[in-house]
Design a protein around this motif. Structure first.
Motif, PDB file in Angstrom:
ATOM      1  N   LEU A  88      -3.171  18.160  -9.325  1.00  0.00           N
ATOM      2  CA  LEU A  88      -4.629  18.135  -9.457  1.00  0.00           C
ATOM      3  C   LEU A  88      -5.248  19.285  -8.685  1.00  0.00           C
ATOM      4  CD1 LEU A  88      -4.944  14.344  -8.668  1.00  0.00           C
ATOM      5  CD2 LEU A  88      -5.551  15.332 -10.870  1.00  0.00           C
ATOM      6  N   GLY A 103      -9.981  18.238 -11.118  1.00  0.00           N
ATOM      7  CA  GLY A 103      -9.622  18.675 -12.451  1.00  0.00           C
ATOM      8  C   GLY A 103      -9.037  17.537 -13.265  1.00  0.00           C
TER       9      GLY A 103
ATOM     10  N   TYR B  33     -14.979   8.981   1.270  1.00  0.00           N
ATOM     11  CA  TYR B  33     -15.228   9.173  -0.158  1.00  0.00           C
ATOM     12  C   TYR B  33     -14.611   8.018  -0.949  1.00  0.00           C
ATOM     13  CZ  TYR B  33     -15.401  14.088   1.484  1.00  0.00           C
ATOM     14  OH  TYR B  33     -15.668  15.260   2.157  1.00  0.00           O
ATOM     15  N   TYR B  35     -13.407   7.335  -4.959  1.00  0.00           N
ATOM     16  CA  TYR B  35     -13.151   7.899  -6.278  1.00  0.00           C
ATOM     17  C   TYR B  35     -12.568   6.816  -7.169  1.00  0.00           C
ATOM     18  CZ  TYR B  35     -13.686  12.745  -4.659  1.00  0.00           C
ATOM     19  OH  TYR B  35     -14.186  13.933  -4.178  1.00  0.00           O
ATOM     20  N   GLN B  37      -9.966   6.447 -10.639  1.00  0.00           N
ATOM     21  CA  GLN B  37      -8.993   7.214 -11.418  1.00  0.00           C
ATOM     22  C   GLN B  37      -8.393   6.374 -12.526  1.00  0.00           C
ATOM     23  OE1 GLN B  37      -5.518   8.592  -9.226  1.00  0.00           O
ATOM     24  NE2 GLN B  37      -5.358  10.423 -10.499  1.00  0.00           N
ATOM     25  N   GLY B  42      -7.658  12.959 -13.600  1.00  0.00           N
ATOM     26  CA  GLY B  42      -8.096  13.306 -12.265  1.00  0.00           C
ATOM     27  C   GLY B  42      -9.073  12.279 -11.731  1.00  0.00           C
ATOM     28  N   PRO B  43      -9.122  12.106 -10.414  1.00  0.00           N
ATOM     29  CA  PRO B  43     -10.085  11.167  -9.824  1.00  0.00           C
ATOM     30  C   PRO B  43     -11.524  11.570 -10.115  1.00  0.00           C
ATOM     31  CG  PRO B  43      -8.373  11.754  -8.230  1.00  0.00           C
ATOM     32  CD  PRO B  43      -8.229  12.678  -9.385  1.00  0.00           C
ATOM     33  N   LEU B  91      -9.762   4.860  -5.425  1.00  0.00           N
ATOM     34  CA  LEU B  91      -9.196   5.604  -4.307  1.00  0.00           C
ATOM     35  C   LEU B  91     -10.249   5.838  -3.234  1.00  0.00           C
ATOM     36  CD1 LEU B  91      -7.303   8.345  -6.330  1.00  0.00           C
ATOM     37  CD2 LEU B  91      -6.206   6.611  -4.927  1.00  0.00           C
ATOM     38  N   ALA B 101      -9.222  16.188   2.494  1.00  0.00           N
ATOM     39  CA  ALA B 101      -9.344  14.742   2.378  1.00  0.00           C
ATOM     40  C   ALA B 101      -7.971  14.090   2.381  1.00  0.00           C
ATOM     41  CB  ALA B 101     -10.079  14.381   1.088  1.00  0.00           C
ATOM     42  N   PHE B 103      -6.114  10.725   1.400  1.00  0.00           N
ATOM     43  CA  PHE B 103      -6.337   9.606   0.499  1.00  0.00           C
ATOM     44  C   PHE B 103      -5.516   8.381   0.877  1.00  0.00           C
ATOM     45  CE2 PHE B 103      -8.929  10.993  -3.052  1.00  0.00           C
ATOM     46  CZ  PHE B 103      -8.924  12.359  -2.898  1.00  0.00           C
ATOM     47  N   GLY B 104      -6.071   7.217   0.582  1.00  0.00           N
ATOM     48  CA  GLY B 104      -5.305   5.991   0.640  1.00  0.00           C
ATOM     49  C   GLY B 104      -4.486   5.830  -0.629  1.00  0.00           C
ATOM     50  N   GLN B 105      -3.740   4.741  -0.701  1.00  0.00           N
ATOM     51  CA  GLN B 105      -2.874   4.501  -1.859  1.00  0.00           C
ATOM     52  C   GLN B 105      -3.635   3.927  -3.042  1.00  0.00           C
ATOM     53  OE1 GLN B 105       0.287   2.084  -0.139  1.00  0.00           O
ATOM     54  NE2 GLN B 105       1.630   3.865  -0.221  1.00  0.00           N
TER      55      GLN B 105
END
Lengths: 112, 112
Positions: A88, A103, B33, B35, B37, B42-43, B91, B101, B103-105
């Motif tokens: 990504l 993306g 943040y 997101y 997905q 992409g997220p 996410l 950033a 990210f968590g799982q």
């Protein structure tokens, strides 16, 4: 609206081959990041590029930010099965929000 | 904790129900943040917190979605009257500053 288009969408190659993934936009980004994501996991940051024309290398991975800061590429040399995953790109637009626009993703499968 | 923690990891709910998704960011990270997905994509940005306040909520799809971060640490994403189209991986990411950033799982939400 800022959009990042990645190509190809899917890529299946044999171990040892080289490949390039492209990330394109009509918008200018103040920075661009590349992530790799494995199934069931969150994206993991690979690299951040901030200067137009910048090239960064991470072992067998080479990242380039376009001169106009609208596009980027990721080149993998001698791909290995461990490189398999969703790649990504994500652009930072600047300003107060700091949000990343991701993306569309490139799903890479490297066959042993 | 060592990384971003999201709970639950999986959530199955019936259409029309209310759900809450929790995110514990990395200690000391001021930016958080959310997101969303879909598989192989992409997220998609939902909302960004700087401290306790939502600095940018432009990605929330409609008024059924709401997020809070009352003490500037843990955040909860709340979805009312869930619909099948809400099914996705949600996410959470945190950052000390700028756009790097972690990210968590993710929480996989399935609305049946």
């Amino acid at each position: 609206t800022q959009l990042l288009e990645q190509s190809p969408q899917f890529l299946s190659i044999q171990e040892g081959e080289n490949l390039t993934v492209y990330c394109n936009s009509s918008s200018v980004f103040s920075s661009l990041q590349w992530y790799r994501q494995e199934p069931g996991e969150g994206p993991v940051l690979l690299v951040t590029v901030v200067t137009g024309g910048e090239v960064k290398k991470l072992k067998r991975l080479t990242f380039q930010f376009g001169d106009a800061r609208k596009d980027s590429s990721l080149h993998i040399t001698a791909a290995q099965p461990g490189d398999t995953g969703l790649y990504l790109c994500a652009g930072g637009g600047g300003g107060a929000t700091n949000k990343l626009i991701f993306g569309t993703g490139t799903l890479l499968a490297v066959q042993p | 904790g060592a990384g971003v923690s999201q709970t639950p990891s999986n959530k199955v709910t019936e259409k029309g129900k209310y759900v809450e998704l929790r995110c514990d960011p990395i200690s000391g990270h001021t930016a958080l943040y959310w997101y969303r997905q879909s598989l192989g994509q992409g997220p998609e940005f939902l909302i960004y917190f700087q401290g306790t306040g939502a600095a940018d909520d432009s990605g929330l799809p409609n008024d059924r979605f709401f997020a809070v971060r009352p003490e500037g640490s843990v955040s909860t994403l709340k979805i009312q009257r869930t619909e099948r189209g809400d099914s996705a991986v949600y996410l959470c990411a945190s950052s000390p500053a700028g756009r790097i950033a972690f990210f968590g799982q993710g929480t996989r939400l399935t609305v049946v």
